[in-house]
Design an enzyme around this catalytic site. Sequence first.
Site, PDB file in Angstrom:
ATOM      1  N   ASN A 168      -4.549 -26.229   0.442  1.00  0.00           N
ATOM      2  CA  ASN A 168      -4.810 -27.056  -1.497  1.00  0.00           C
ATOM      3  C   ASN A 168      -3.055 -27.203  -1.942  1.00  0.00           C
ATOM      4  O   ASN A 168      -3.070 -27.133  -3.110  1.00  0.00           O
ATOM      5  CB  ASN A 168      -5.477 -25.677  -2.004  1.00  0.00           C
ATOM      6  CG  ASN A 168      -6.433 -25.877  -3.375  1.00  0.00           C
ATOM      7  OD1 ASN A 168      -6.172 -24.758  -4.301  1.00  0.00           O
ATOM      8  ND2 ASN A 168      -6.333 -27.151  -3.727  1.00  0.00           N
ATOM      9  N   CYS A 184      -8.850 -28.478   0.716  1.00  0.00           N
ATOM     10  CA  CYS A 184      -8.912 -28.907   2.164  1.00  0.00           C
ATOM     11  C   CYS A 184      -8.601 -27.761   3.037  1.00  0.00           C
ATOM     12  O   CYS A 184      -8.017 -26.350   2.176  1.00  0.00           O
ATOM     13  CB  CYS A 184      -7.973 -30.504   1.501  1.00  0.00           C
ATOM     14  SG  CYS A 184      -6.256 -29.679   0.408  1.00  0.00           S
ATOM     15  N   CYS A 231      -1.659 -30.870  -0.945  1.00  0.00           N
ATOM     16  CA  CYS A 231      -1.739 -32.331  -0.842  1.00  0.00           C
ATOM     17  C   CYS A 231      -3.309 -33.160  -1.013  1.00  0.00           C
ATOM     18  O   CYS A 231      -3.245 -33.790  -2.392  1.00  0.00           O
ATOM     19  CB  CYS A 231      -1.617 -32.921   0.170  1.00  0.00           C
ATOM     20  SG  CYS A 231       0.322 -32.612   1.144  1.00  0.00           S
ATOM     21  N   ARG A 232      -4.025 -32.545  -0.431  1.00  0.00           N
ATOM     22  CA  ARG A 232      -5.437 -33.717  -0.832  1.00  0.00           C
ATOM     23  C   ARG A 232      -6.196 -33.569  -1.536  1.00  0.00           C
ATOM     24  O   ARG A 232      -6.969 -34.223  -2.578  1.00  0.00           O
ATOM     25  CB  ARG A 232      -6.196 -34.146   1.127  1.00  0.00           C
ATOM     26  CG  ARG A 232      -5.335 -34.527   1.981  1.00  0.00           C
ATOM     27  CD  ARG A 232      -5.919 -34.689   3.220  1.00  0.00           C
ATOM     28  NE  ARG A 232      -5.644 -33.348   3.875  1.00  0.00           N
ATOM     29  CZ  ARG A 232      -6.169 -32.968   4.732  1.00  0.00           C
ATOM     30  NH1 ARG A 232      -7.449 -32.966   5.377  1.00  0.00           N
ATOM     31  NH2 ARG A 232      -6.705 -31.006   5.639  1.00  0.00           N
ATOM     32  N   SER A 233      -6.404 -31.597  -1.254  1.00  0.00           N
ATOM     33  CA  SER A 233      -7.600 -31.179  -2.259  1.00  0.00           C
ATOM     34  C   SER A 233      -7.493 -31.872  -3.618  1.00  0.00           C
ATOM     35  O   SER A 233      -7.456 -32.216  -5.182  1.00  0.00           O
ATOM     36  CB  SER A 233      -8.322 -30.348  -2.039  1.00  0.00           C
ATOM     37  OG  SER A 233      -7.659 -28.805  -2.241  1.00  0.00           O
ATOM     38  N   ASP A 249      -4.393 -35.303   7.100  1.00  0.00           N
ATOM     39  CA  ASP A 249      -3.232 -35.172   6.084  1.00  0.00           C
ATOM     40  C   ASP A 249      -1.750 -35.282   6.650  1.00  0.00           C
ATOM     41  O   ASP A 249      -1.870 -35.581   7.495  1.00  0.00           O
ATOM     42  CB  ASP A 249      -3.414 -34.182   7.104  1.00  0.00           C
ATOM     43  CG  ASP A 249      -3.131 -32.056   6.398  1.00  0.00           C
ATOM     44  OD1 ASP A 249      -2.006 -32.720   5.377  1.00  0.00           O
ATOM     45  OD2 ASP A 249      -2.589 -31.432   7.449  1.00  0.00           O
TER      46      ASP A 249
HETATM   47  P1  4NP Z   1      -3.237 -30.237   3.098  1.00  0.00           P
HETATM   48  O1  4NP Z   1      -1.898 -30.871   3.363  1.00  0.00           O
HETATM   49  O2  4NP Z   1      -4.248 -29.699   3.231  1.00  0.00           O
HETATM   50  O3  4NP Z   1      -3.987 -31.491   2.097  1.00  0.00           O
HETATM   51  O4  4NP Z   1      -3.129 -29.598   1.789  1.00  0.00           O
HETATM   52  C1  4NP Z   1      -1.938 -29.555   4.423  1.00  0.00           C
HETATM   53  C2  4NP Z   1      -0.516 -28.742   3.628  1.00  0.00           C
HETATM   54  C3  4NP Z   1      -0.091 -28.047   3.930  1.00  0.00           C
HETATM   55  C4  4NP Z   1      -0.551 -27.371   5.256  1.00  0.00           C
HETATM   56  C5  4NP Z   1      -0.949 -28.215   6.278  1.00  0.00           C
HETATM   57  C6  4NP Z   1      -1.790 -29.144   5.452  1.00  0.00           C
HETATM   58  N1  4NP Z   1       0.375 -26.386   5.971  1.00  0.00           N
HETATM   59  O5  4NP Z   1       0.031 -25.860   7.638  1.00  0.00           O
HETATM   60  O6  4NP Z   1       0.991 -25.651   5.712  1.00  0.00           O
END
Ligand code: 4NP
Length: 154
Positions: A10, A7, A12-14, A123
């Site tokens: 790294n 993602c 939340c989703r992945s 997200d």
């Molecule tokens: P992820 O979510 O891609 O599912 O881990 C996010 C976590 C942090 C951010 C964006 C998306 N960020 O902009 O910090």
Amino acid sequence: MRILMVCLGNICRSPLADGLLRNKVSEKQLPWMVDSAGTAAYHIGNPPDHRMIQTAKSNGIDISELRARQFTSQDFTAFDRIYVMDQSNYNNVLRLASTNADRQKVYLLLDHLYPNKQLEVPDPYYGNQSDFDAVFTLVNEATEALITDLTNDK
Ligand code: 4NP
């Protein structure tokens, strides 16, 4: 089979996809290797977002030990399949590919659950608990469908 979940951050989703797939792979005693990475560098070395740790924990999945790392071009050789959560992740990963074989390893995670629909795992970072719960449900179903498809040799 070596599978990498990807993602943006790294956190939340992945990591959730990683934890859910590891859990199913272990239950089914499959000889698979599972890992996750983010295309961005913001959260390198960090544990998953506390809201995702909690959401996973309340569904019996422990992702608290995972630590964020950034996707690199070496992941194309280290893994057989690279699953991205959304189109933006897809574009970021494809930018680091150098061969057609690399490019052919990259799939949207939801392709197994909703073939040919090009759907994305949203997200949840700026969302609320219901967004985290919705991501859990989606990724749980998607990782189940992934195992069904790949163990049926599709
Ligand atoms: P992820 O979510 O891609 O599912 O881990 C996010 C976590 C942090 C951010 C964006 C998306 N960020 O902009 O910090």
